[in-house]
Scaffold this motif. Sequence first.
Motif, PDB file in Angstrom:
ATOM      1  N   ALA A  40       0.994  -1.036  -0.012  1.00 47.59           N
ATOM      2  CA  ALA A  40       0.096  -0.085   0.040  1.00 47.59           C
ATOM      3  C   ALA A  40       0.902   1.092  -0.091  1.00 47.59           C
ATOM      4  N   GLN A  41       0.598   2.222  -0.816  1.00 47.44           N
ATOM      5  CA  GLN A  41       1.162   3.603  -0.628  1.00 47.44           C
ATOM      6  C   GLN A  41      -0.175   4.730  -0.437  1.00 47.44           C
ATOM      7  N   ASP A  42       0.606   5.642   0.506  1.00 42.60           N
ATOM      8  CA  ASP A  42      -0.521   6.707   0.758  1.00 42.60           C
ATOM      9  C   ASP A  42       0.423   8.004   0.933  1.00 42.60           C
ATOM     10  N   TRP A  43       0.698   8.528  -0.451  1.00 47.31           N
ATOM     11  CA  TRP A  43       1.575   9.896  -0.503  1.00 47.31           C
ATOM     12  C   TRP A  43       0.776  11.000   0.281  1.00 47.31           C
ATOM     13  N   LYS A  44      -0.601  11.302   0.203  1.00 45.49           N
ATOM     14  CA  LYS A  44      -1.516  12.187   0.527  1.00 45.49           C
ATOM     15  C   LYS A  44      -1.189  12.413   2.202  1.00 45.49           C
ATOM     16  N   LYS A  45      -1.233  11.163   2.779  1.00 38.58           N
ATOM     17  CA  LYS A  45      -1.409  11.262   4.333  1.00 38.58           C
ATOM     18  C   LYS A  45       0.208  11.354   4.713  1.00 38.58           C
ATOM     19  N   LEU A  46       1.007  10.518   4.432  1.00 36.69           N
ATOM     20  CA  LEU A  46       2.216  10.401   5.035  1.00 36.69           C
ATOM     21  C   LEU A  46       3.374  10.789   4.369  1.00 36.69           C
ATOM     22  N   GLY A  47       3.108  11.007   2.967  1.00 41.21           N
ATOM     23  CA  GLY A  47       4.337  11.762   2.112  1.00 41.21           C
ATOM     24  C   GLY A  47       5.345  10.954   1.818  1.00 41.21           C
ATOM     25  N   VAL A  48       6.613  11.250   1.762  1.00 43.62           N
ATOM     26  CA  VAL A  48       7.701  10.238   1.452  1.00 43.62           C
ATOM     27  C   VAL A  48       7.887   8.933   2.217  1.00 43.62           C
ATOM     28  N   ALA A  49       7.375   8.847   3.211  1.00 49.33           N
ATOM     29  CA  ALA A  49       7.406   7.700   4.215  1.00 49.33           C
ATOM     30  C   ALA A  49       6.527   6.568   3.591  1.00 49.33           C
ATOM     31  N   ALA A  50       5.645   7.056   2.891  1.00 53.38           N
ATOM     32  CA  ALA A  50       4.474   6.074   2.298  1.00 53.38           C
ATOM     33  C   ALA A  50       4.520   5.640   0.969  1.00 53.38           C
ATOM     34  N   VAL A  51       5.599   5.813   0.148  1.00 52.15           N
ATOM     35  CA  VAL A  51       5.710   5.365  -1.306  1.00 52.15           C
ATOM     36  C   VAL A  51       7.036   4.647  -1.365  1.00 52.15           C
ATOM     37  N   ARG A 101       9.558   6.315  12.101  1.00 50.63           N
ATOM     38  CA  ARG A 101       9.118   7.168  13.110  1.00 50.63           C
ATOM     39  C   ARG A 101       7.659   6.478  13.445  1.00 50.63           C
ATOM     40  N   GLU A 102       7.217   6.858  14.522  1.00 52.12           N
ATOM     41  CA  GLU A 102       5.877   6.586  15.282  1.00 52.12           C
ATOM     42  C   GLU A 102       4.594   6.703  14.181  1.00 52.12           C
ATOM     43  N   PRO A 103       4.734   7.794  13.696  1.00 47.04           N
ATOM     44  CA  PRO A 103       3.392   8.322  12.678  1.00 47.04           C
ATOM     45  C   PRO A 103       3.361   7.195  11.530  1.00 47.04           C
ATOM     46  N   ALA A 104       4.255   6.466  11.232  1.00 47.51           N
ATOM     47  CA  ALA A 104       4.384   5.666   9.899  1.00 47.51           C
ATOM     48  C   ALA A 104       4.208   4.092  10.326  1.00 47.51           C
ATOM     49  N   LEU A 105       3.997   3.866  11.682  1.00 49.49           N
ATOM     50  CA  LEU A 105       4.185   2.346  12.092  1.00 49.49           C
ATOM     51  C   LEU A 105       3.025   1.723  11.682  1.00 49.49           C
ATOM     52  N   ASP A 106       1.740   2.164  11.921  1.00 47.78           N
ATOM     53  CA  ASP A 106       0.663   1.306  11.574  1.00 47.78           C
ATOM     54  C   ASP A 106       0.638   1.110  10.436  1.00 47.78           C
TER      55      ASP A 106
END
Length: 224
Positions: A40-51, A101-106
């Motif tokens: 899964a990717q989520d650029w809008k929510k987490l930016g570079v951490a989620a692609v 970092r914590e915001p990306a863990l879930d």
Amino acid sequence: MPLIHSMALVPYVENPLPALSKLHNSSAQFRFANRDIRLAQDWKKLGVAAVVWDAAVVTCMYLELGGVELKGRRVIELGAGTGLVGIVAALMGAHVIITDREPALDFLSANVKTNLPADCRGSAVVSELSWGEGLERFPPGGFDLVLGADIVYLEDTFAPLLRTLEHLCSDTTAVLLACKIRYERDTAFLGMLRQRFRVEEVHYDKQRDIHVYKAQKLPPREDL
């Protein structure tokens, strides 16, 4: 590539460049370690951490080439983002702590759970790690391999990243860093790293312009 100027979890405005459109897809698919991996990717929510960045793909390709031993080894991934590199390392037999970092863990945990078969899930643990903080939670020099894909880009993080590497590494630990050299500061980080580690470039992907560096701690200097 003028995208990355802020912290890893800052979302970015949609970029109209076609070359970047893949980053805005809701998922990315790969085949490594003889398995199909869907992240899964989520650029809008987490930016570079989620692609998934090219450095992660090149790191996985390098691991498949057998550049480092993975089976049974203690591995930690820094700044894991979507988790691709840590997932592939676990599939190839390593015992991996996959950190961010914590915001990306879930988000990271969901990708790991989705892509590791039940008999392999015990080989990967997701853990919070902000560089330079709470390092006592991780055994000093307790890893055979430290992995980092596209984590060298933000100057403010260079000092805590180096402290983290020094804590995690013994004299026999190998560090694999995959990155683009985008700016002069990226070269400056390699200079900082070379003051404390022996560094060599072990792979270069010309198509993606990704360098893979292998580093190992230098022995402590004796005062003369």
